[in-house]
Motif scaffolding. Structure first.
Motif, short mmCIF file in Angstrom:
data_model
loop_
_atom_site.label_atom_id
_atom_site.label_comp_id
_atom_site.label_asym_id
_atom_site.label_seq_id
_atom_site.Cartn_x
_atom_site.Cartn_y
_atom_site.Cartn_z
N ILE A 440 40.93 -9.85 -49.25
CA ILE A 440 40.67 -8.41 -49.44
C ILE A 440 41.16 -7.59 -48.25
O ILE A 440 41.00 -6.37 -48.23
CB ILE A 440 39.18 -8.12 -49.70
N GLY A 441 41.78 -8.26 -47.26
CA GLY A 441 42.36 -7.50 -46.16
C GLY A 441 41.64 -7.62 -44.84
O GLY A 441 42.02 -6.97 -43.87
N LEU A 442 40.59 -8.45 -44.75
CA LEU A 442 39.89 -8.67 -43.49
C LEU A 442 40.39 -9.99 -42.90
O LEU A 442 39.64 -10.96 -42.76
CB LEU A 442 38.38 -8.70 -43.72
N ARG A 443 41.67 -10.03 -42.55
CA ARG A 443 42.29 -11.29 -42.14
C ARG A 443 41.66 -11.85 -40.87
O ARG A 443 41.39 -13.06 -40.79
CB ARG A 443 43.79 -11.10 -41.95
N GLY A 444 41.43 -11.04 -39.86
CA GLY A 444 40.87 -11.56 -38.61
C GLY A 444 39.52 -12.20 -38.83
O GLY A 444 39.25 -13.30 -38.33
N GLU A 445 38.67 -11.52 -39.58
CA GLU A 445 37.34 -12.07 -39.85
C GLU A 445 37.44 -13.34 -40.69
O GLU A 445 36.74 -14.33 -40.46
CB GLU A 445 36.48 -11.03 -40.58
N GLY A 446 38.35 -13.33 -41.67
CA GLY A 446 38.50 -14.50 -42.53
C GLY A 446 39.01 -15.71 -41.77
O GLY A 446 38.55 -16.84 -42.00
N VAL A 447 39.96 -15.50 -40.87
CA VAL A 447 40.49 -16.62 -40.08
C VAL A 447 39.39 -17.21 -39.21
O VAL A 447 39.27 -18.45 -39.10
CB VAL A 447 41.68 -16.14 -39.23
N ARG A 448 38.57 -16.36 -38.60
CA ARG A 448 37.49 -16.89 -37.76
C ARG A 448 36.47 -17.66 -38.59
O ARG A 448 35.99 -18.72 -38.17
CB ARG A 448 36.83 -15.75 -36.99
N GLU A 449 36.11 -17.14 -39.77
CA GLU A 449 35.20 -17.87 -40.67
C GLU A 449 35.79 -19.24 -41.02
O GLU A 449 35.10 -20.26 -40.98
CB GLU A 449 34.98 -17.07 -41.96
N TRP A 450 37.04 -19.24 -41.40
CA TRP A 450 37.69 -20.47 -41.83
C TRP A 450 37.74 -21.49 -40.69
O TRP A 450 37.38 -22.66 -40.86
CB TRP A 450 39.10 -20.16 -42.33
N ASN A 451 38.18 -21.05 -39.53
CA ASN A 451 38.30 -21.96 -38.40
C ASN A 451 36.95 -22.52 -37.97
O ASN A 451 36.84 -23.70 -37.62
CB ASN A 451 38.98 -21.26 -37.22
N TYR A 452 35.94 -21.68 -38.00
CA TYR A 452 34.60 -22.13 -37.64
C TYR A 452 34.13 -23.21 -38.60
O TYR A 452 33.55 -24.22 -38.19
CB TYR A 452 33.64 -20.94 -37.66
N SER A 453 34.39 -23.02 -39.87
CA SER A 453 33.90 -23.96 -40.88
C SER A 453 34.62 -25.30 -40.83
O SER A 453 34.08 -26.32 -41.26
CB SER A 453 34.07 -23.35 -42.28
N THR A 454 35.84 -25.31 -40.32
CA THR A 454 36.59 -26.57 -40.26
C THR A 454 36.50 -27.24 -38.90
O THR A 454 37.03 -28.34 -38.72
CB THR A 454 38.08 -26.32 -40.58
N ASN A 455 35.84 -26.61 -37.93
CA ASN A 455 35.81 -27.12 -36.57
C ASN A 455 34.83 -28.27 -36.43
O ASN A 455 33.67 -28.17 -36.83
CB ASN A 455 35.44 -26.00 -35.60
N LEU A 456 35.27 -29.35 -35.83
CA LEU A 456 34.42 -30.52 -35.68
C LEU A 456 33.23 -30.28 -34.77
O LEU A 456 32.27 -31.04 -34.80
CB LEU A 456 35.25 -31.69 -35.12
N HIS A 457 33.28 -29.23 -33.95
CA HIS A 457 32.21 -28.98 -32.99
C HIS A 457 31.12 -28.08 -33.56
O HIS A 457 30.21 -27.69 -32.84
CB HIS A 457 32.78 -28.38 -31.71
N THR A 458 31.21 -27.74 -34.82
CA THR A 458 30.20 -26.88 -35.43
C THR A 458 29.59 -27.60 -36.62
O THR A 458 30.16 -28.55 -37.15
CB THR A 458 30.83 -25.56 -35.91
N PRO A 459 28.40 -27.16 -37.08
CA PRO A 459 27.79 -27.79 -38.25
C PRO A 459 28.74 -27.75 -39.44
O PRO A 459 29.37 -26.73 -39.71
CB PRO A 459 26.55 -26.92 -38.50
#
Length: 679
Positions: A440-459
């Motif tokens: 929907i155009g919130l690329r920065g927020e979406g990238v951070r959400e995505w990266n956080y969810s795939t990061n091994l250091h987070t739940p």
């Protein structure tokens, strides 16, 4: 902006299941887009007014974050804790905890900081790390290397920082770090034109010198020639031969560290003048460590200018350990350019362990071992170094692979994601929020959400199989940057379909055949330029798949006879490909079909690589490593590595990076440039 894809059921954790029509702009999405703009403007009133309208939206956590973050300085502890509970486990919960920890650190509220820190999952904020080390130090249980950790975090920061500066000041006062370590932070600020950083360091180590420091950095020549009339007598040009006036005896009372800062600052714009002042006037006033640092700074600037004098300046350094890793890197590059393999080895060996482990320096250290007449032991060590990094993923990995006798081929694919693995990815709340925000155009927020969810250091952090399924999810939605970046993080296998996708396949192949351009080179460049994001726009105004600048686009359109062109067409797929490939072909023609030179021209403009090619004839790998612009140097290497991988995919045959590199040297003076007006 229109949502161009129907998403799978979103936000499973919030028990929402819906899909938006592909052609409709949901009114609730407009609320989120408006709130983002209000947050960026700091409009608290609008954020508060719009927050109720975001209730139930899949991106409601972001709406709540923006509203509270905008007034976090005045928020109560109860409000903050309620937010943590409401959005527990989400990216925005951890993001706000990061923000809250910074505020608690600035308030010196160490008890609440210590109580809040254990729940902070990302642990990627350098200021928070420094505050945490400071708290441990104050409580008497800091690790033995606390000083080194604080310095490493502080020196890596590009902006002023309360946390690391405060921790450094305390550890300096308590003898856990040395004054010279803080002065080095000031020098790094002076070298990079970050005066605020230099001021911050001097405030920690010698606040009484702040006024003089300002003079030293604002007018280094005047500061260094105090007593000679204040006219600045250092030579102004790199080739100037002006004689330096003697410095008044009283000037020799200037603090040696400020003299060092002034010389370093002068070296950034006039390294020959700095060298003359250091050699003729100030050498005896400085310690050996200070002299070495300044000569290192001068040598680096000469190397950045591709001057053959660089090695003469580095030769004045009596101890490589006194230099920064950046200086040592440029010493190694200058030595490569000069063909001095002994000094290549010395520069690399003096780097810290982490820098030496980078594939760049592993490769060149192996090459240095094999220069001249290597012994059997040296040959074995070199082959071990090549084997350590050999692979298909990057420039030096590919070169090392070829040194082992292999070529770059398509790796065997992993087993595709199972139905269960795909379902788990589609049900992941963070991945859905990330894709939804991007679409929907919130690329920065979406990238951070995505990266956080795939990061091994987070739940919920992901292993290789989970990353494969997450990448597949992004690929299916044609969010190619998340597809590629997520797939690149798998360690045990490589899925080339994900890492090297080929969107717009028919259009690219048709166009490249028409103009005689290698499709693999085009794909290699587009992958680096835009990650196949159609509406990508750079900070300098380049647009679309091939990131074409408006002025370049107008020139190229005229050159190829594209009638009725306007720059608002650059986000059209076919037009962007037509313009970008035409310009790339013209650049290749201009640079004698040299892939490295044409890639550099595409990134930095043709004028710079025309100048950079002057000098000795070099292996293209040595030439590329000596490109003075960090961005362009990285760009050229990545485009070429991408190209080889795409060629292996498109042809089904093993490929050679070496064969695409060749040698680079000055243009034949007898042959005119083919396109002298190439912009």
């Amino acid at each position: 902006m229109k949502i161009h894809r129907i998403l799978t059921p979103l936000i499973a954790a919030l028990a929402l299941a819906f899909a938006l029509p592909a052609t409709a702009q949901n009114a609730a999405d407009e609320v989120l887009l408006t709130m983002q703009k209000a947050f960026r403007k700091g409009d608290r009133a609008q954020l508060a007014a719009l927050l109720p309208q975001a209730s139930g939206h899949p991106l409601e956590p972001w709406a709540a974050y923006w509203e509270l973050r905008a007034r976090l300085e005045e928020a109560s502890e109860d409000e903050v804790q309620a937010f943590f509970r409401r959005w527990q486990g989400s990216y925005v919960e951890d993001r706000l905890r990061n923000d809250w920890l910074l505020i608690l650190g600035q308030r010196r509220d160490w008890q609440r900081f210590a109580d809040t820190l254990p729940a902070f999952r990302m642990r990627d904020d350098r200021d928070v790390r420094c505050y945490a080390l400071l708290v441990e130090h104050l409580e008497g249980h800091a690790p033995a290397d606390a000083g080194a950790q604080v310095l490493a975090n502080w020196q890596a920061q590009r902006r002023s920082s309360d946390g690391c500066a405060r921790a450094a000041a305390q550890l300096l006062a308590d003898g856990r770090i040395r004054p010279i370590d803080v002065w080095r932070k000031a020098r790094l600020g002076a070298e990079s034109s970050r005066v605020a950083q230099a001021r911050e360091a001097v405030q920690v180590v010698a606040p009484e010198l702040l006024a003089q420091m300002g003079q030293a950095l604002a007018a280094p020549t005047k500061y260094l020639t105090l007593g000679s009339g204040g006219k600045g007598t250092a030579a102004k040009g790199k080739g100037a031969k002006r004689k330096v006036a003697p410095v008044h005896r009283e000037a020799q009372t200037q603090p040696s560290e400020l003299v060092t800062l002034a010389l370093v600052r002068l070296a950034m714009s006039n390294y020959t003048g700095a060298a003359r002042l250091l050699g003729d006037t100030w050498s005896g006033h400085l310690s050996a460590e200070q002299r070495n640092w300044v000569w290192g700074a001068i040598g680096r600037q000469a190397a950045l200018s591709l001057s053959m004098d660089a090695m003469a300046y580095f030769a004045k350094v009596t101890r490589e350990a006194d230099l920064s890793d950046d200086m040592l890197a440029w010493k190694a590059r200058a030595a490569l350019r000069a063909g001095d393999w002994k000094q290549v080895a010395r520069g690399i060996d003096a780097m810290d362990e982490a820098t030496r482990a980078d594939s760049t320096w592993v490769y060149w250290r192996a090459r240095a071992l094999l220069a001249g007449q290597p012994s059997p032991e040296e040959r074995a060590r070199a082959q071990a170094l090549y084997a350590r990094i050999a692979g298909t993923s990057g420039f030096y990995e590919q070169l090392a692979l070829e040194e082992t006798g292999a070529h770059i081929a398509v790796p065997a694919p992993p087993a595709p994601p199972t139905a269960e693995e795909k379902a788990a990815a589609r049900a992941n709340p963070g991945l859905n929020r990330g894709l939804y925000a991007i679409l929907i155009g919130l690329r920065g927020e979406g990238v951070r959400e995505w990266n956080y969810s795939t990061n091994l250091h987070t739940p919920g952090g992901m292993n290789d199989r989970e990353l494969l399924a997450a990448a597949e999810f992004a690929c299916a939605q044609e969010v190619w940057d998340r597809c590629i970046n997520t797939s690149e993080r798998t360690k045990g296998f490589i899925d080339v379909r994900q890492r090297f996708p080929m969107p717009f396949h028919d259009a690219v192949l048709r166009r490249t055949r028409e103009i005689g351009l290698d499709a693999a080179y085009v794909y290699g460049l587009v992958r680096q330029e835009s990650r196949f994001i159609m509406d990508a726009r750079s900070h300098v105004g380049a647009s679309g798949l091939m990131q074409v600048m408006p002025a370049t686009a107008r020139w190229t359109a005229k050159k190829i006879g594209l009638e009725g062109f306007s720059t608002d067409q650059l986000n059209d797929q076919d037009t962007n490909i037509a313009i970008g490939t035409a310009y790339l072909k013209l650049a290749l023609d201009d640079f004698d079909d040299s892939l490295p030179l044409a890639a550099a021209a595409y990134n930095a403009g043709p004028g710079r690589p025309r100048a950079w090619r002057n000098g000795p004839v070099l292996e293209a790998a040595i030439w590329a490593e000596n490109v003075p612009f960090n961005e362009t140097r990285d760009y050229v290497k990545k485009v070429l590595a991408n190209t080889v991988n795409y060629a292996a995919i498109l042809t089904g045959q093993p490929q050679s990076l070496k064969e695409r590199l060749g040698k680079i040297g000055p243009r034949d003076a007898q042959r005119p440039e083919r396109e002298p007006d190439l912009p």
